[in-house]
Design a protein around this motif. Structure first.
Motif, PDB file in Angstrom:
ATOM      1  N   GLU A   1       0.877  -1.210   0.128  1.00  0.00           N
ATOM      2  CA  GLU A   1      -0.154   0.059  -0.095  1.00  0.00           C
ATOM      3  C   GLU A   1       0.806   1.068  -0.055  1.00  0.00           C
ATOM      4  OE1 GLU A   1      -3.562   1.406   2.718  1.00  0.00           O
ATOM      5  OE2 GLU A   1      -1.636   2.278   3.438  1.00  0.00           O
ATOM      6  N   LEU A   2       0.603   1.956  -1.029  1.00  0.00           N
ATOM      7  CA  LEU A   2       1.644   3.435  -0.751  1.00  0.00           C
ATOM      8  C   LEU A   2       0.304   4.520  -0.511  1.00  0.00           C
ATOM      9  CD1 LEU A   2       3.082   2.770  -4.447  1.00  0.00           C
ATOM     10  CD2 LEU A   2       4.066   2.127  -2.263  1.00  0.00           C
ATOM     11  N   PHE A   3       0.642   4.973   0.513  1.00  0.00           N
ATOM     12  CA  PHE A   3      -0.428   5.865   1.178  1.00  0.00           C
ATOM     13  C   PHE A   3       0.006   7.348   1.125  1.00  0.00           C
ATOM     14  CE2 PHE A   3      -2.059   8.314   5.080  1.00  0.00           C
ATOM     15  CZ  PHE A   3      -3.300   8.007   4.917  1.00  0.00           C
ATOM     16  N   SER A   4      -0.932   8.194   0.357  1.00  0.00           N
ATOM     17  CA  SER A   4      -0.612   9.720   0.277  1.00  0.00           C
ATOM     18  C   SER A   4      -1.804  10.686   0.446  1.00  0.00           C
ATOM     19  CB  SER A   4       0.017   9.681  -1.128  1.00  0.00           C
ATOM     20  OG  SER A   4      -1.158   9.473  -1.986  1.00  0.00           O
TER      21      SER A   4
ATOM     22  N   SER B   1      -3.539   2.625 -10.626  1.00  0.00           N
ATOM     23  CA  SER B   1      -3.697   1.024  -9.952  1.00  0.00           C
ATOM     24  C   SER B   1      -3.068   0.338 -11.142  1.00  0.00           C
ATOM     25  CB  SER B   1      -5.017   0.936  -9.415  1.00  0.00           C
ATOM     26  OG  SER B   1      -5.887   0.968 -10.578  1.00  0.00           O
TER      27      SER B   1
ATOM     28  N   ARG C   1      -6.768   7.959  -1.327  1.00  0.00           N
ATOM     29  CA  ARG C   1      -5.513   8.382  -0.719  1.00  0.00           C
ATOM     30  C   ARG C   1      -4.588   7.183  -0.468  1.00  0.00           C
ATOM     31  NH1 ARG C   1      -6.284  10.049   5.441  1.00  0.00           N
ATOM     32  NH2 ARG C   1      -4.366  11.113   5.048  1.00  0.00           N
ATOM     33  N   ARG C   2      -4.839   6.105  -1.297  1.00  0.00           N
ATOM     34  CA  ARG C   2      -4.021   4.942  -1.200  1.00  0.00           C
ATOM     35  C   ARG C   2      -4.064   4.142  -2.748  1.00  0.00           C
ATOM     36  NH1 ARG C   2      -5.579   3.530   3.957  1.00  0.00           N
ATOM     37  NH2 ARG C   2      -6.837   5.317   3.893  1.00  0.00           N
TER      38      ARG C   2
ATOM     39  N   THR D   1      -3.018   0.239  -3.648  1.00  0.00           N
ATOM     40  CA  THR D   1      -2.820  -1.164  -3.068  1.00  0.00           C
ATOM     41  C   THR D   1      -2.541  -2.148  -4.021  1.00  0.00           C
ATOM     42  OG1 THR D   1      -4.203  -0.329  -1.164  1.00  0.00           O
ATOM     43  CG2 THR D   1      -3.958  -2.578  -1.412  1.00  0.00           C
TER      44      THR D   1
ATOM     45  N   LEU E   1       3.835  11.682  -0.471  1.00  0.00           N
ATOM     46  CA  LEU E   1       3.826  10.246   0.057  1.00  0.00           C
ATOM     47  C   LEU E   1       4.007  10.056   1.405  1.00  0.00           C
ATOM     48  CD1 LEU E   1       3.362   7.251  -0.983  1.00  0.00           C
ATOM     49  CD2 LEU E   1       5.637   7.121  -1.643  1.00  0.00           C
TER      50      LEU E   1
ATOM     51  N   THR F   1      -0.720   1.231   8.641  1.00  0.00           N
ATOM     52  CA  THR F   1      -1.640   2.178   7.632  1.00  0.00           C
ATOM     53  C   THR F   1      -2.492   3.099   8.313  1.00  0.00           C
ATOM     54  OG1 THR F   1      -2.740   2.616   5.545  1.00  0.00           O
ATOM     55  CG2 THR F   1      -3.495   0.726   7.100  1.00  0.00           C
TER      56      THR F   1
ATOM     57  N   GLU G   1     -13.764   8.104   0.429  1.00  0.00           N
ATOM     58  CA  GLU G   1     -13.305   6.395   0.904  1.00  0.00           C
ATOM     59  C   GLU G   1     -14.594   5.978   1.665  1.00  0.00           C
ATOM     60  OE1 GLU G   1      -8.564   6.449   1.349  1.00  0.00           O
ATOM     61  OE2 GLU G   1      -9.632   7.108   3.041  1.00  0.00           O
TER      62      GLU G   1
END
Length: 737
Positions: A7-10, A22, A50-51, A53, A152, A181, A250
């Motif tokens: 997961e890249l959370f930004s 994605s 925001r992510r 995955t 990020l 996360t 979300e």
């Protein structure tokens, strides 16, 4: 075999970028893993605002050891060549082996690569992916060098199996990977620790984050339609807006709002466009009246007052937007009622369509003349077609279309109705842009068809005349779309006219020779490249002989017309390919007379495709191919043309006589069928020749010892060729020559 979770959370990712991002994440990671020697069972990518995955299932625990032999330069080759080989293979000179080869001794390097743990490979691939991610736009933040679409914040990266989860160690510009996360920005601020994908998705949902975009979209649509139904209304379906809104939240919370009564009199399309473009609201319609009466907005959180404050703020902003729209609408209506639509469109004389093609007003005059010419062939009254053409672009000067360009045409219909136009003219104002795409509806009303065709043909002939044709993938003036529009209009309305005559006529109307000897293009300019070409060609300046000028324009327009017709044929091939008709079948029909009658051309192609789909039709092609090849070779060898007619009295074999009879029967059916444009009957009769032709080649030797018999049989083959080519040019069919 472990599973991989990334997961890249930004900060918020723009909704329009999420789906592609994605997909890119999935491709870059999985391709990198496979290239490094890891296999996997399946992968799925997800995106929220925001992510990003990625879940990879069944990943191999480590890559296999690899032993590779590389052939190098010859022994005695220059040192630089040997050193380059050593660098590429990653070995020392003393590790090289010398082996015998066909051309002497050569160096070989044996490269052995040990297997690597999955965690090491994942870390390497993920870092490369993050640092080189193909965002359409990206940014830097703080003092780091890393670029991402938005700042990020964290990287979740774990490998999990029955024994538990292992964090893949990774540090990118101070952002260290972990197994944690964040949930919803406002509704769940605690950090979440996860041990697998299922655990991750479940914990996110408990933290008010719906991971899957399709699930968020389904929630929005379900709640919106239920709330509208409870109020006796219905939501206007808009799948594009639904996908966009699902990318903005979300945790979707659907709210049903009201539109002030002052704005309910606006055209429903104006309300819908304003709410969609500016506020991302869904329109809610009264099914009994068709009016847009309410709206649906989607919040990203639950509130104590059940969204009342959010709705109040949205309604306030919406009222300000709709007040502007109402002002534009009322101003435009005043203009129409005092000046008429032609008055509204008067400023178009000062709007350049193209610097070589004149103003929008010049273009409207050309469209009017062409629409009048086309009208009789589509069943429209010329005066009505001309009337519609004169006003069809007037709404481009309206305040409403200036604010909402996507409403051009539609507002033209409303304004035409307000100005008192009828008999299909208002509808033509809206429909003359259609069809805009392959799935767009095709106009069928006669006046609309006439103006739509005139609009597109003028565009094509104009840009062809100034040599602005599509090149490669570039088509800045949407000429391919215009050509496809002409094709669909012609076919949908079963129009029967010769396109080439219409194009030539329109080309010639633009190359006027005026009394003072100057060259007029009909585009408001006198320095077009064709005029300069005429000067260069004639050497007489602008005052050359009128007959020579006319011949020149005819010659130029003929070349341009052929080129433009070829462009239409290319677009037709694309159009028919989507309908399952092969390009060689279309080529076989294009090679026949009347190929500028698009309806006739398609009718012939469909009949030929249907015939060739049968065993008789497919096998006939082979018989035709054999007859044509034998005949062509004999004509080249003998230096004569065998086309003077075969005589039954020289036939010797029963199969030969049977072919005479079959050809006579086919000719008797094919000739009148072709005259009546009954291509199915003609091609069925042609396909029936398959049996007699096959039997002829089985039983009869064409090159007989008797020259009289040989010539007669060659002339019989000529009859086969002539009859088959009268239906379609079968030499263009793959495998027929």
């Amino acid at each position: 075999m472990p599973d991989l979770l990334i997961e890249l959370f930004s900060e918020e990712i723009p909704a329009r970028m999420q789906k592609r991002a994605s997909e890119d994440l999935k491709k870059l990671i999985t391709d990198g893993l496979v290239e490094a020697g890891l296999n996997y069972a399946g992968a799925a990518a997800f995106a929220t605002p925001r992510r990003l995955t990625l879940s990879v299932e069944g990943l191999t625990g480590e890559s296999k050891a690899v032993r590779e032999e590389r052939r190098g330069p010859k022994v005695g080759a220059p040192d630089k060549a040997i050193e380059g080989f050593l660098r590429g293979a990653g070995v020392a000179r003393e590790d090289l082996e010398i082996r015998d080869d066909k051309k002497g001794q050569v160096y070989f390097a044996v490269v052995e690569k040990p297997g690597r743990k999955a965690a090491d490979i994942v870390a390497e691939v993920l870092e490369k992916t993050i640092r080189n991610f193909p965002w359409p736009k990206s940014m830097r933040w703080g003092e780091g060098t890393l670029k991402w679409v938005r700042p990020l914040h964290s990287i979740l990266c774990i490998l999990c199996d029955e024994a538990g989860a292992e964090v893949v160690p990774l540090d990118i510009d101070g952002i260290r990977s972990s197994n944690t996360t964040q949930g919803h920005r406002f509704m769940a601020k605690d950090t979440i620790s996860v041990s697998s994908f299922d655990d991750y998705e479940a914990r996110l949902k408990r933290a008010y984050v719906v991971l899957r975009a399709d699930e968020r979209a389904e929630m929005i649509w379900h709640d919106a339609t239920n709330q509208a139904f409870a109020a006796g209304l219905e939501v206007v379906e808009d799948r594009g807006l639904l996908a966009e809104v699902a990318g903005l939240v979300e945790w979707p919370v659907v709210l049903l709002g009201r539109i002030d009564d002052d704005f309910l009199g606006l055209p429903p399309e104006v309300l819908q466009t304003s709410m969609k473009e500016h506020q991302k609201f869904f329109s809610v319609r009264n099914p009994k009246t068709g009016r847009i009466e309410r709206f649906v907005t989607v919040a990203n959180m639950e509130t104590a007052d059940n969204g009342a404050t959010i709705l109040a703020g949205n309604q306030k902003v919406l009222s300000a937007r709709l007040a502007d729209a109402k002002f534009f609408w009322e101003n435009d209506l005043r203009t129409v009622k005092t000046m008429g639509l032609e008055g509204m469109g008067a400023p178009l004389a000062d709007v350049t369509f193209h610097n070589k093609l004149g103003s929008q007003a010049d273009r409207i005059k050309r469209i009017e003349a062409l629409a009048r010419e086309i009208a009789p062939s589509v069943g429209a009254k010329p005066d009505l077609a001309a009337e519609a053409a004169r006003i069809c672009k007037s709404d481009l000067s309206s305040e409403m279309v200036y604010e909402f360009p996507e409403l051009q045409g539609l507002m033209g219909r409303y304004y035409a109705e307000a100005a008192g136009h009828d008999d299909g003219v208002p509808e033509a104002c809206e429909e003359h842009y259609s069809p805009l795409g392959p799935s767009d509806d095709v106009p069928t009303a006669p006046v609309s068809v006439a103006v739509a065709l005139a609009d597109k043909i003028d565009t094509l002939t104009g840009f062809w005349a100034i040599d602005e044709k599509p090149t490669g993938s570039k088509d800045p003036f949407a000429l391919r779309r215009a050509a496809l529009g002409v094709i669909r209009l012609a076919l949908q309305n079963e129009m029967r006219w010769e396109l080439i005559d219409l194009i030539v006529s329109h080309f010639m109307s633009k190359h006027e020779i005026v009394a003072d000897g100057s060259e007029g293009y009909g585009f408001g300019g006198k320095t077009d490249f064709l005029v300069e070409f005429w000067q260069l060609l004639s050497g007489t300046g602008y005052g050359g002989p009128e007959s020579e000028k006319e011949l020149f324009w005819l010659g130029v327009s003929d070349e341009l017309t052929k080129d433009l017709l070829s462009f239409f044929h290319d677009r037709l091939k694309v159009f028919l390919k989507d309908k399952g008709i092969r390009h060689d079948i279309i080529d076989a029909c294009i090679a026949m007379p009347g190929n500028d009658d698009l309806t006739l051309l398609v009718k012939r192609a469909e009949a030929l495709a249907e015939t060739l789909a049968t065993d008789d039709g497919e096998n006939l092609i082979q018989g035709f191919k054999r007859a044509n090849n034998i005949l062509t070779q004999a004509e080249e060898k003998d230096g004569v043309e065998y086309s003077y007619g075969a005589d039954l009295k020289y036939a010797e074999e029963p199969a030969e006589k049977a072919l005479f009879t079959a050809l006579d029967a086919a000719d008797a059916k094919i000739a009148p069928a072709m005259e009546a444009e009954d291509f199915s009957t003609a091609m069925t009769a042609m396909a029936a020749l398959r049996g007699p032709i096959d039997q002829f080649f089985t039983d009869v030797q064409v090159n007989a010892e008797s020259q009289v018999v040989r010539r007669n049989r060659l002339n019989l083959l000529s009859r086969i060729r002539k009859i088959c080519l009268s239906v379609a040019d079968l030499t263009n069919i793959e495998g027929s020559s």
